[in-house]
Design an enzyme around this catalytic site. Structure first.
Site, PDB file in Angstrom:
ATOM      1  CE1 TYR A   1      -4.200   1.290  -0.342  1.00 53.72           C
ATOM      2  CE2 TYR A   1      -3.711   2.571   1.621  1.00 53.72           C
ATOM      3  CZ  TYR A   1      -4.516   2.301   0.536  1.00 53.72           C
ATOM      4  OH  TYR A   1      -5.649   3.056   0.338  1.00 53.72           O
TER       5      TYR A   1
ATOM      6  CE  LYS B   1      -7.142   6.090   0.705  1.00 52.61           C
ATOM      7  NZ  LYS B   1      -8.084   6.965  -0.021  1.00 52.61           N
TER       8      LYS B   1
HETATM    9  P1  NAD Z   1     -11.916   3.818  -8.506  1.00 48.47           P
HETATM   10  O1  NAD Z   1     -10.699   3.664  -9.363  1.00 48.47           O
HETATM   11  O2  NAD Z   1     -13.192   3.351  -9.069  1.00 48.47           O
HETATM   12  O3  NAD Z   1     -12.083   5.308  -8.007  1.00 48.47           O
HETATM   13  C1  NAD Z   1     -11.007   6.205  -7.897  1.00 48.47           C
HETATM   14  C2  NAD Z   1     -11.501   7.486  -8.520  1.00 48.47           C
HETATM   15  O4  NAD Z   1     -10.517   8.511  -8.362  1.00 48.47           O
HETATM   16  C3  NAD Z   1     -11.760   7.331 -10.036  1.00 48.47           C
HETATM   17  O5  NAD Z   1     -13.066   7.762 -10.322  1.00 48.47           O
HETATM   18  C4  NAD Z   1     -10.741   8.271 -10.651  1.00 48.47           C
HETATM   19  O6  NAD Z   1     -11.199   8.868 -11.852  1.00 48.47           O
HETATM   20  C5  NAD Z   1     -10.614   9.304  -9.535  1.00 48.47           C
HETATM   21  N1  NAD Z   1      -9.443  10.153  -9.705  1.00 48.47           N
HETATM   22  C6  NAD Z   1      -8.117   9.803  -9.679  1.00 48.47           C
HETATM   23  N2  NAD Z   1      -7.357  10.888  -9.947  1.00 48.47           N
HETATM   24  C7  NAD Z   1      -8.216  11.934 -10.124  1.00 48.47           C
HETATM   25  C8  NAD Z   1      -8.060  13.315 -10.450  1.00 48.47           C
HETATM   26  N3  NAD Z   1      -6.840  13.863 -10.641  1.00 48.47           N
HETATM   27  N4  NAD Z   1      -9.173  14.090 -10.563  1.00 48.47           N
HETATM   28  C9  NAD Z   1     -10.412  13.567 -10.377  1.00 48.47           C
HETATM   29  N5  NAD Z   1     -10.629  12.274 -10.084  1.00 48.47           N
HETATM   30  C10 NAD Z   1      -9.546  11.474  -9.970  1.00 48.47           C
HETATM   31  O7  NAD Z   1     -11.554   3.025  -7.142  1.00 48.47           O
HETATM   32  P2  NAD Z   1     -12.308   2.964  -5.743  1.00 48.47           P
HETATM   33  O8  NAD Z   1     -11.768   1.746  -5.086  1.00 48.47           O
HETATM   34  O9  NAD Z   1     -13.764   3.139  -5.928  1.00 48.47           O
HETATM   35  O10 NAD Z   1     -11.681   4.214  -4.970  1.00 48.47           O
HETATM   36  C11 NAD Z   1     -12.486   5.238  -4.384  1.00 48.47           C
HETATM   37  C12 NAD Z   1     -11.916   5.633  -3.026  1.00 48.47           C
HETATM   38  O11 NAD Z   1     -12.112   4.554  -2.101  1.00 48.47           O
HETATM   39  C13 NAD Z   1     -10.423   5.934  -3.017  1.00 48.47           C
HETATM   40  O12 NAD Z   1     -10.165   7.012  -2.144  1.00 48.47           O
HETATM   41  C14 NAD Z   1      -9.842   4.648  -2.439  1.00 48.47           C
HETATM   42  O13 NAD Z   1      -8.579   4.839  -1.846  1.00 48.47           O
HETATM   43  C15 NAD Z   1     -10.905   4.359  -1.401  1.00 48.47           C
HETATM   44  N6  NAD Z   1     -10.856   2.996  -0.865  1.00 48.47           N
HETATM   45  C16 NAD Z   1     -10.955   1.920  -1.692  1.00 48.47           C
HETATM   46  C17 NAD Z   1     -10.909   0.637  -1.156  1.00 48.47           C
HETATM   47  C18 NAD Z   1     -10.993  -0.568  -2.051  1.00 48.47           C
HETATM   48  O14 NAD Z   1     -10.647  -1.670  -1.591  1.00 48.47           O
HETATM   49  N7  NAD Z   1     -11.447  -0.438  -3.300  1.00 48.47           N
HETATM   50  C19 NAD Z   1     -10.765   0.453   0.235  1.00 48.47           C
HETATM   51  C20 NAD Z   1     -10.668   1.579   1.045  1.00 48.47           C
HETATM   52  C21 NAD Z   1     -10.726   2.851   0.498  1.00 48.47           C
END
Ligand code: NAD
Length: 259
Positions: free
Chosen positions: A158, A165
């Site tokens: 990570y 985070k």
């Molecule tokens: P995802 O890839 O679907 O979403 C990430 C989003 O960030 C995308 O829509 C992408 O377009 C956007 N993004 C990245 N750079 C950007 C920029 N410069 N401007 C605008 N948008 C931008 O993946 P996800 O897993 O749905 O992630 C969403 C959130 O959830 C993130 O913060 C991720 O760290 C968090 N999260 C995810 C998990 C998991 O296991 N999937 C667990 C805990 C937290």
């Protein structure tokens, strides 16, 4: 039946496709009566995000790369035109270069560190700066961001995203302290592993998700729908006494010390 978010305008940043955690969140906010505004990054995902928006009554999709202040300004100007303001913001955005999510944290480059923290952390503050005067004009508001346990403990691969985070979690607390007097709440949801485009970029993600489900008190993986329902709670009147909080929606995995 009355929805928990009837009459609210909710901005959801971070839908890239139907697997994004932000998409079930948008659906849940719509289910509870909110008018949903989606923002997406760039032409590559525009078509799919517009199609998703069309499936929710009254929803629209607006472009915004959070790495560019002028695009954030344009987003909020469009929100003023389309909806006359905003009551709720969901920040579901993170980015780190793929090479930074493999190998040792020690190898993180200056550029990877800068980009990861700017996109994944500073963007919450940049968006809040624009949202706050609009929320204040409506008597208050609620902001929710998505975080992960890798910001509290070391999780293999990570790396810089864990450092991001940790900074995001602390941003939530400082923003909560800044904004509480304006009746604006700021909270984070720490989600367990969910398969999305971003999570699959982390080396060994599938094994990690599988192992989490074996160990977690609820003995299963987290679903994006569980995260979405907690988002509804945090944005609603039910959570009116909650701010500066990180709520773990991870089948209880974070409480386990040894397994
Ligand atoms: P995802 O890839 O679907 O979403 C990430 C989003 O960030 C995308 O829509 C992408 O377009 C956007 N993004 C990245 N750079 C950007 C920029 N410069 N401007 C605008 N948008 C931008 O993946 P996800 O897993 O749905 O992630 C969403 C959130 O959830 C993130 O913060 C991720 O760290 C968090 N999260 C995810 C998990 C998991 O296991 N999937 C667990 C805990 C937290």
């Amino acid at each position: 039946m009355a929805g928990l978010l009837d009459g609210k305008v909710a901005l959801v940043l971070g839908v890239a496709n139907r697997f994004s955690i932000a998409w079930p969140i948008a659906q849940a906010l719509h289910r509870e009566g909110a008018r949903v505004l989606l923002s997406y990054q760039g032409d590559r995902v525009e078509r799919s995000v517009r199609q998703l928006a069309e499936s929710l009554d009254g929803a629209i999709a607006l472009p915004c790369d959070v790495g560019d202040d002028s695009q954030i300004d344009s987003l909020f100007e469009a929100i003023d035109r389309e909806a006359g303001g905003v009551d709720a913001v969901v920040h579901s955005i993170a980015f780190a270069p793929t090479e930074a999510l493999d190998g040792a944290y020690l190898a993180t480059s200056r550029e990877a560190f800068r980009t990861s923290l700017e996109v994944s952390v500073y963007s919450l503050t940049a968006v809040a700066q624009r949202a706050v005067p609009r929320m204040e004009a409506r008597g208050g508001g609620s902001i929710v961001t998505l975080t992960y346990l890798g910001g509290e403990r070391v999780v293999p691969h990570y790396n810089v995203m864990g450092v991001a985070k940790a900074a995001l979690d602390m941003s939530v607390r400082y923003l909560a302290a800044d904004l509480g007097a304006k009746n604006i709440r700021v909270n984070a949801i720490s989600a367990g592993p969910i398969s999305t485009a971003s999570s699959r970029a982390i080396k060994g993600f599938l094994q990690m998700a599988h192992r989490t489900a074996e160990i977690a008190p609820l003995r299963r993986t987290t679903t994006a729908e569980e995260v979405a329902d907690t988002t509804v709670y945090l944005l609603s009147h039910l959570a009116r006494g909650v701010t500066g909080e990180v709520i773990h929606v991870d089948s209880g995995y974070h409480v386990v010390g040894m397994a």
